[in-house]
Scaffold this active site. Structure first.
Site, PDB file in Angstrom:
ATOM      1  N   ASP A   1      19.849  38.603  41.263  1.00  0.00           N
ATOM      2  CA  ASP A   1      20.901  37.690  41.051  1.00  0.00           C
ATOM      3  C   ASP A   1      20.715  36.550  42.208  1.00  0.00           C
ATOM      4  OD1 ASP A   1      23.165  36.297  39.902  1.00  0.00           O
ATOM      5  OD2 ASP A   1      24.614  37.264  41.665  1.00  0.00           O
TER       6      ASP A   1
ATOM      7  N   ASP B   1      26.074  41.286  42.273  1.00  0.00           N
ATOM      8  CA  ASP B   1      27.465  41.614  42.838  1.00  0.00           C
ATOM      9  C   ASP B   1      28.545  41.272  42.162  1.00  0.00           C
ATOM     10  OD1 ASP B   1      27.008  38.834  42.795  1.00  0.00           O
ATOM     11  OD2 ASP B   1      27.656  38.440  45.096  1.00  0.00           O
TER      12      ASP B   1
ATOM     13  N   ASP C   1      26.792  40.967  36.358  1.00  0.00           N
ATOM     14  CA  ASP C   1      25.526  41.788  36.796  1.00  0.00           C
ATOM     15  C   ASP C   1      25.896  43.203  36.147  1.00  0.00           C
ATOM     16  OD1 ASP C   1      24.598  39.345  38.029  1.00  0.00           O
ATOM     17  OD2 ASP C   1      25.857  39.975  39.796  1.00  0.00           O
TER      18      ASP C   1
END
Length: 1069
Positions: free
Chosen positions: A402, A768, A772
């Protein structure tokens, strides 16, 4: 107030959804409890209300808070929706205990059984039992003290190894438990009229808790306020992946099924809500389920499975040879050579088959590796939920990362503001317009401030309200936090722009929080009217989100002076150009829009939440684009170096983000994920000849070839929706650098699944946020950031508590190192500890020679000398090329293979056993017994053989056995130094100094030499086990053998380095 959920009468979902919890046990107990609660209605009526029981189903059946109206909830728990609990009430209620669920009791007897009988210990038990039998009754009428001594030694081996396993297990568990305490689980509460963040363990019954997207529910709550779109993930309890809406009203009499309760350890995956705590700790539903389950389940790690597989092979072989040896004695030797061996002697000699083939140091080293890994992870502040994750990280071939909070610092700040005809830097705004005597500011700032402050999902923690704005704690995601700080700090006296005045002037009457599908947030606000006439109040629909999503919904655009112009196609292109320019600089761009509610047909004050939500979706058009804000989130300083090392290790790094493609590409270039100037798009990929080569290949073959160049690709979420299987073949097979932008959670999940399905990839995912979580769960290794959401942490297998991406580099290296060192341990143990020892048993049983290594010395060498030396290999540092190798293929690359066994039996072992046996024959020759006088003797070795008495012959055998023992002890010096490196010369990696220094090696060498001295010169050992001093020359000759083994292996390594494509190199382990 926020809107209310209207899903009152819908039934809870049923079915067996996909497993999302950590353990089926919790889900089974939850469903069992739910059924029992339903079935107890009539039973409770019969018993009467006065009956008491500790049964969990009965306790849950007695929960009635979900049946109470909201106002009665506050009354029952003596709390308030605006004030919450007062400090004195909190202190009193804290006496009832902490909000902590007690761990289930450990079944120590099962652990003890595993310690005592696990690994190779069960073979030691077999050896112990038959040795005792060989002492009595088989040894009668004159049982040999030697046999009893071997039995006692074997029992000591079992006790010591079981104790060692227990200590290592306890130590590793203690380290991991201490790391878990570093995760700060917090809760947002209202106490004394202020929003506060407190440790979740300090919650008390009656606390008013506020929850937002991504939060873990910290205690059992009765919902008293919900947003229209609030959804819960109850998969930990139910095993069902469906999102459960939250409501204010009763949907089921069963407390486990009703939707107006939020239960401990579930998650808010969408929307926001407020609840009153009605149960904490062990009295919560989760606490009762944990108490019911009553046990922790033992699971083998990946490495342990490999070792167990190897153990089964070795154990089967050892038992088979032991049985063959006894059968040969019973069927042949006992009849043909009746005086050769007694039954007791045959058993003792055959025990060598068990002890010789058991690499006793291997389970010790596996256990030791766990505690070493745990220590190193603790130093890096990395929480590994299962130590198997570390070994799996060593196989990682693709890392999907990410962007926000992972590759970037996650501390966003507004850098630029733009209207249609003007652009401002934030510092310039403060400098030019914030003072009382400043010149008039552009009028559009007033509307921009209104949208930025009132359409915002973040809020300040009241406990830090006295601090400067930049230092205050904020509850909310990074983007909202940046906009909140900007709006709070924005003060323009000439326009009357002041946050406190704005907040006093407006109230929020409805909100649709940001989610990854919409990529926008909407708030409806109304001005407090001084007059009673409601028609005079001012209401606005405020929207904040991605420009590419909101531009099509806008019909007007605001100029800097506050006037409004129609949003023509040419103006759209101008704004798109501005967005692309900011994005290419790595800024995240947000569009701030508004629309007067007076123009919304069908709106009426007091509408229920679901009707309001439907109306807002229908009328999300005709917006006025107030302005754009550019938010900068700089890359973490350590990320470029970490990415470089990860890529050098053969791991491809993909960026998977919800950001605009140019923003994502700019950050990807800054951190080194994309290094190519030319970046392909979907259209270019589909016309690429190189990409088409991978279409239709077998899945394991779909990966970049060694001779392929580096190619880069960028795909958006819209592109992903159109990808077919052939396209995925090209994406995964042809490209090393990939950026996936504007992705939804479903698309992130699809990326992970499609990548795993090709090229035998082991996929790791970092993230985070709530978005996700599905990808983190589906990946081979999910890695969450310590500052991330509770949902992400729950889904991940590993948590980086200090948000440091370099910890992944260390984890990859350690995963490879653990596997590497275990291979070295086996390679060290097998040539001498099995092969060289077994040759003596073979010569005794089949070639009629006296046993060249006594059973005692075999056992002693395997469980003392070998173990002491092999432990040093677990402390080996990484070889210089460890992070330059390709990732290990977890499917095809096993702990041992044919190259491995070639090295053991046809290279190192083929040097060791002839050297050791030559020392046996050399000593016998010096006593006047030639080669043919020693071999094929069988029952001739009796009093008078070759003119020697039986005492003399027995002494010759004792000395010869000790010489054989000392020879393999010191030959192992060469074996150990040879296996320390796969390719590199010892000249560049000696154990005494330099980068590969390992002082445990000389310590181990000294210890094994001392053990040999004690064995040969210990008076008690000499008396019981027949050991004896040996001629001085036989202490030094083995060092020449050790040097020879090391030298020959150095030549092999030189050939491998010089001719990497040669036959020798292909056979190298």
């Amino acid at each position: 107030m926020q809107g209310f959920s209207a899903s009152k009468n819908s039934a809870p979902p049923s079915g067996s959804g996909s497993e999302a919890g950590k353990d089926h046990e919790v889900q089974i107990q939850y469903r069992t409890l739910s059924i029992h609660v339903d079935s107890m209605v009539e039973q409770k009526q019969k018993q009467g209300s006065g009956s008491k029981t500790t049964d969990p189903a009965s306790a849950i059946r007695q929960i009635d808070v979900h049946r109470l109206p909201v106002d009665d909830v506050y009354t029952r728990f003596s709390t308030s929706p605006t004030v919450g609990l007062e400090g004195d009430a909190v202190h009193r209620r804290l006496r009832d205990g902490k909000n902590v669920i007690s761990s289930p009791p450990t079944q120590y007897w099962k652990k003890a059984v595993n310690y005592v009988f696990g690994g190779f210990n069960f073979l030691m038990w077999i050896a112990f039992i038959v040795t005792v039998l060989s002492y009595e009754p088989l040894g009668l009428p004159h049982p040999a003290a030697f046999n009893l001594g071997v039995a006692i030694l074997l029992l000591l081996v079992i006790i010591v190894s079981a104790t060692f396993y227990a200590l290592v297990d306890w130590h590793a568990s203690r380290i991991m438990n201490s790391i878990k305490t570093l995760i700060a689980e917090e809760a947002s509460v209202i106490r004394d009229g202020k929003h506060q963040t407190v440790p979740a363990r300090d919650l008390v019954v009656g606390d008013v808790v506020t929850l937002s997207m991504g939060d873990r529910v910290p205690a059992d709550l009765r919902l008293v306020q919900v947003s229209s779109d609030v959804r819960f993930d109850r998969s930990l309890l139910t095993g069902e992946s469906d999102m459960i809406p939250g409501t204010l009203d009763l949907t089921s009499e069963n407390a486990l099924e009703t939707r107006n309760l939020a239960l401990t350890s579930t998650f808010v995956v969408q929307g926001s809500c407020t609840g009153v705590v009605f149960a904490i700790g062990d009295k919560s539903v989760m606490g009762r389920i944990v108490a019911m389950s009553g046990k922790n389940k033992f699971k083998l790690t990946t490495v342990q499975k490999e070792i167990w597989f190897f153990t089964k092979i070795v154990s089967t072989l050892a038992l088979g040879l032991f049985c063959v040896s006894l059968i040969v004695w019973a069927a042949w030797l006992r009849r043909s050579f009746p005086g050769f061996e007694t039954a007791s002697g045959a058993i003792i000699n055959s025990i060598g088959c068990l002890t010789a083939f058991v690499p006793q140091g291997l389970p010790v080293c596996v256990a030791l590796s766990l505690t070493i890994v745990a220590k190193r992870m603790a130093k890096r502040n990395v929480l590994v939920k299962n130590l198997a994750t570390i070994e799996t990280l060593g196989c990682m071939s693709v890392l999907c990362s990410d962007k926000t909070g992972t590759l970037t610092v996650g501390k966003m700040s507004v850098q630029n503001v733009a209207f249609l005809d003007a652009e401002f830097h934030v510092d310039a705004i403060k400098q030019n317009f914030s003072s009382e005597d400043a010149p008039p500011a552009p009028g559009a700032f007033k509307a921009l401030h209104q949208v930025a402050r009132l359409c915002n999902g973040a809020k300040f923690d009241s406990a830090t309200a006295h601090l400067p704005i930049e230092e205050r704690q904020v509850k909310g995601d990074a983007t909202d936090t940046a906009v909140l700080r900007f709006a709070e700090d924005l003060s323009i006296p000439s326009l009357g722009v002041d946050t406190s005045v704005l907040l006093e002037s407006y109230e929020k009457i409805f909100e649709i929080p940001f989610n990854s599908r919409n990529k926008w947030m909407l708030s409806v606000v109304q001005r407090f009217s001084e007059k009673a006439l409601e028609s005079e109040s001012e209401r606005w629909m405020l929207v904040k989100g991605g420009p590419d999503v909101l531009f099509p919904k806008c019909s007007e655009v605001m100029n800097a002076d506050g006037t409004v112009s129609p949003l023509t196609q040419s103006l759209r292109e101008t704004l798109f150009a501005l967005q692309e320019r900011w994005s290419s600089e790595g800024q995240r761009v947000l569009a701030l829009c508004r629309r007067s509610m007076d123009s919304v047909v069908g709106f009426a004050p007091g509408m229920i939440a679901n009707d309001m939500e439907e109306l807002m979706y229908e009328n999300l058009r005709g917006l006025t684009l107030v302005g754009l804000v550019g938010i900068r989130d700089p890359p973490r300083s350590d990320v470029p170096d970490a990415v470089k090392i990860i890529r050098r290790a053969g791991v491809r790094v993909f960026m998977v983000t919800g950001d605009f493609k140019l923003t994502a590409l700019a950050i990807a270039r800054q951190v080194g994920i994309v290094t190519q100037e030319k970046v392909d798009t979907l259209k270019e990929m589909r016309t690429s000849d190189s990409a088409k080569r991978y279409v239709g290949l077998k899945p394991p073959a779909i990966k970049p070839r060694d001779d392929d160049g580096i190619r880069a690709l960028i795909l958006t979420g819209d592109d992903i929706e159109t990808l077919e299987d052939a396209d995925w073949d090209m994406v995964v097979g042809n490209y090393t650098e990939i950026v996936f932008a504007r992705t939804t959670p479903e698309q992130k999940l699809r990326i992970v699944e499609q990548t795993k399905a090709r090229g035998d990839n082991t996929v790791a995912v970092t993230g985070d946020g709530v978005n996700d979580a599905p990808a983190l769960k589906a990946a081979d290794i999910g890695v969450a950031m310590g500052a991330g959401s509770d949902v992400a942490k729950e889904a991940a297998a590993m948590i980086l508590l200090n948000n440091d991406l370099t910890s992944i580099v260390v984890a990859i290296e350690m995963g490879r190192l653990v596997f590497d060192n275990l291979k070295k341990v086996i390679l060290y143990l097998m040539p001498a500890g099995t092969y060289t020892e077994f040759v003596t048993v073979f010569c005794n049983v089949f070639l009629g020679m006296q046993l060249a290594l006594s059973s005692y010395l075999q056992v002693c060498f395997s469980i003392t000398n070998d173990v002491v030396m092999s432990i040093s290999l677990m402390y080996e540092k990484p070889e210089s090329d460890l992070m330059l190798r390709k990732p290990r293929n977890a499917r095809t690359d096993r702990l041992t293979d044919w190259r491995f066994f070639f090295q053991i039996y046809l290279f190192i072992g083929l040097m060791m056993w002839p050297c050791a046996m030559s020392m046996w024959f050399l000593y016998m020759d010096r006593q006047g017994l030639s080669f043919y006088d020693v071999i094929l003797v069988y029952d001739k070795w009796t009093d008078g053989y070759k003119g020697y008495s039986i005492d003399q012959l027995t002494h010759f055998v004792s000395v010869g056995q000790c010489i054989y023992y000392v020879t393999i002890v010191f030959m192992q010096y060469g074996g150990l130094l040879a296996v320390r490196n796969r390719r590199v010369s010892i000249l560049q990696s000696n154990p005494l100094w330099g980068p590969r220094r390992n002082l445990v090696v000389p310590v181990g060498m000294t210890a094994t030499a001392l053990i040999a001295v004690v064995n040969l010169y210990g008076p008690g050992l000499q008396k019981v086990f027949g050991t004896t001093p040996i001629p001085i020359m036989f202490w030094f000759i083995p060092f020449a053998f050790a040097l020879g083994i090391l030298t020959v292996d150095e030549v092999r390594k030189l050939l491998v380095r010089t001719y990497p494509n040669s036959f020798v190199a292909k056979m190298a382990w």
